[in-house]
Write a protein that holds these residues in place. Structure first.
Motif, mmCIF file in Angstrom:
data_model
loop_
_atom_site.group_PDB
_atom_site.id
_atom_site.type_symbol
_atom_site.label_atom_id
_atom_site.label_comp_id
_atom_site.label_asym_id
_atom_site.label_seq_id
_atom_site.Cartn_x
_atom_site.Cartn_y
_atom_site.Cartn_z
ATOM 1 N N ASP A 139 -13.269 -7.139 1.166
ATOM 2 C CA ASP A 139 -13.822 -6.990 2.520
ATOM 3 C C ASP A 139 -12.904 -6.200 3.448
ATOM 4 O O ASP A 139 -13.192 -6.045 4.642
ATOM 5 N N GLY A 140 -11.776 -5.706 2.901
ATOM 6 C CA GLY A 140 -10.854 -4.910 3.697
ATOM 7 C C GLY A 140 -9.701 -5.680 4.288
ATOM 8 O O GLY A 140 -8.756 -5.093 4.827
ATOM 9 N N GLY A 141 -9.736 -6.997 4.212
ATOM 10 C CA GLY A 141 -8.633 -7.803 4.716
ATOM 11 C C GLY A 141 -7.358 -7.522 3.930
ATOM 12 O O GLY A 141 -7.405 -7.381 2.704
ATOM 13 N N ARG A 142 -6.254 -7.444 4.642
ATOM 14 C CA ARG A 142 -5.002 -7.039 3.990
ATOM 15 C C ARG A 142 -3.853 -7.916 4.467
ATOM 16 O O ARG A 142 -3.710 -8.186 5.656
ATOM 17 N N THR A 143 -3.020 -8.353 3.509
ATOM 18 C CA THR A 143 -1.842 -9.151 3.821
ATOM 19 C C THR A 143 -0.638 -8.529 3.133
ATOM 20 O O THR A 143 -0.682 -8.228 1.939
ATOM 21 N N THR A 144 0.433 -8.321 3.889
ATOM 22 C CA THR A 144 1.669 -7.768 3.328
ATOM 23 C C THR A 144 2.800 -8.747 3.548
ATOM 24 O O THR A 144 2.940 -9.312 4.638
ATOM 25 N N GLU A 145 3.608 -8.967 2.527
ATOM 26 C CA GLU A 145 4.755 -9.851 2.668
ATOM 27 C C GLU A 145 5.935 -9.313 1.876
ATOM 28 O O GLU A 145 5.770 -8.606 0.869
ATOM 29 N N THR A 146 7.121 -9.615 2.359
ATOM 30 C CA THR A 146 8.344 -9.255 1.638
ATOM 31 C C THR A 146 8.554 -10.259 0.515
ATOM 32 O O THR A 146 8.361 -11.465 0.701
ATOM 33 N N ILE A 147 8.940 -9.777 -0.649
ATOM 34 C CA ILE A 147 9.188 -10.668 -1.779
ATOM 35 C C ILE A 147 10.600 -10.436 -2.302
ATOM 36 O O ILE A 147 11.125 -9.319 -2.259
ATOM 37 N N ALA A 148 11.215 -11.514 -2.773
ATOM 38 C CA ALA A 148 12.591 -11.448 -3.258
ATOM 39 C C ALA A 148 12.621 -11.248 -4.762
ATOM 40 O O ALA A 148 11.818 -11.811 -5.506
ATOM 41 N N SER A 149 13.562 -10.434 -5.195
ATOM 42 C CA SER A 149 13.738 -10.186 -6.618
ATOM 43 C C SER A 149 14.455 -11.353 -7.287
ATOM 44 O O SER A 149 15.279 -12.039 -6.685
ATOM 45 N N THR A 150 14.162 -11.541 -8.567
ATOM 46 C CA THR A 150 14.961 -12.432 -9.395
ATOM 47 C C THR A 150 16.371 -11.857 -9.494
ATOM 48 O O THR A 150 16.552 -10.638 -9.528
ATOM 49 N N LEU A 151 17.381 -12.733 -9.542
ATOM 50 C CA LEU A 151 18.765 -12.275 -9.689
ATOM 51 C C LEU A 151 19.165 -12.233 -11.158
ATOM 52 O O LEU A 151 18.519 -12.850 -12.014
#
Length: 241
Positions: free
Chosen positions: A141-153
């Motif tokens: 429907d066009g809804g968009r969510t952006t989030e920062t994600i952390a990498s595995t160490l």
């Protein structure tokens, strides 16, 4: 690609190589093709460099402007079953030590069944590190969510390795149009190893996809090059060194 073969260009290429040899930056021999372009150089570390695509004299036919080389392929697409993976370089595709390069990878489906992405292992070019990432879910429907994600160490907990694991059941991609886009930014690190300089690098991605298991695409042609890594002096060590 054609190259200029004027005497001035041939002399410039020879003079450039001679200067590098005299300075002790290169060892061994360089062979010149019929057009005067240098085809290969042996580095001081013993590695061989293919610089047939590097214009040492800056001809008008090869213009690197604002960190972009038009001769490098910017995107590539792979498919497995009903899943499409598109990888592209965002912004500059030519860098140097201390600068950054960003890759955007989009996961989508061409039909049923719907899928879940549970893990993404982004594989940047050689001699890059310190990845940072964000992920964007776009619904039909066009809804968009952006989030920062952390990498595995890594196993020592010392630095990020570019692996991202979904929380919950996973990131959905659906026949209705839901997509997942991950953008990962890396920093180029300086190195004296000439075999990784002026040479075009692919990059890749591995993903765990419901119903398909682990899918690996290690050499997608979203191409980059680090022209300034040789001789670059930095106080930031290469990760893991």
């Amino acid at each position: 690609m054609s190259r200029s073969s004027t005497p001035a260009h041939r002399l410039a290429a020879v003079a450039t190589t001679s200067a590098l040899l005299a300075a002790g930056l290169l060892t061994g021999t360089a062979s010149a093709g019929a057009t005067g372009s240098i085809e290969s150089v042996t580095g001081s570390s013993g590695g061989s460099v293919d610089v047939s695509n590097l214009d040492l004299v800056g001809s008008a036919e090869r213009v690197i402007e604002n960190g972009n080389d038009p001769d490098l392929q910017r995107s590539d697409t792979a498919t497995v079953d009903n899943v499409t993976i598109t990888r592209e370089v965002v912004g500059k595709n030519v860098g140097s030590g201390g600068l950054q390069v960003t890759f955007r990878t989009t996961f989508s489906t061409t039909g049923t069944p719907d899928r879940l992405i549970t893990r993404i292992d982004d594989q940047g070019p050689k001699y890059t590190g310190s990845p940072t990432a964000k992920i964007t879910y776009t619904k039909a429907d066009g809804g968009r969510t952006t989030e920062t994600i952390a990498s595995t160490l890594d196993s020592t907990g010392g630095y990020a390795i570019g692996e991202y694991v979904a929380s919950g059941t996973g990131w959905p991609i659906t026949a209705a149009g839901d997509t997942v886009v991950i953008e990962v930014t890396y920093t180029w690190y300086g190195t004296m190893r000439q075999e990784y300089t002026a040479y075009v690098q692919n990059s890749g991605v591995t993903a765990d996809i419901s119903g398909l298991g682990t899918q690996n695409f290690p050499s997608m042609k979203a191409q980059t090059r680090c022209d300034g890594c040789v001789g670059y002096v930095t106080t930031i060590p290469f990760p893991g060194s």
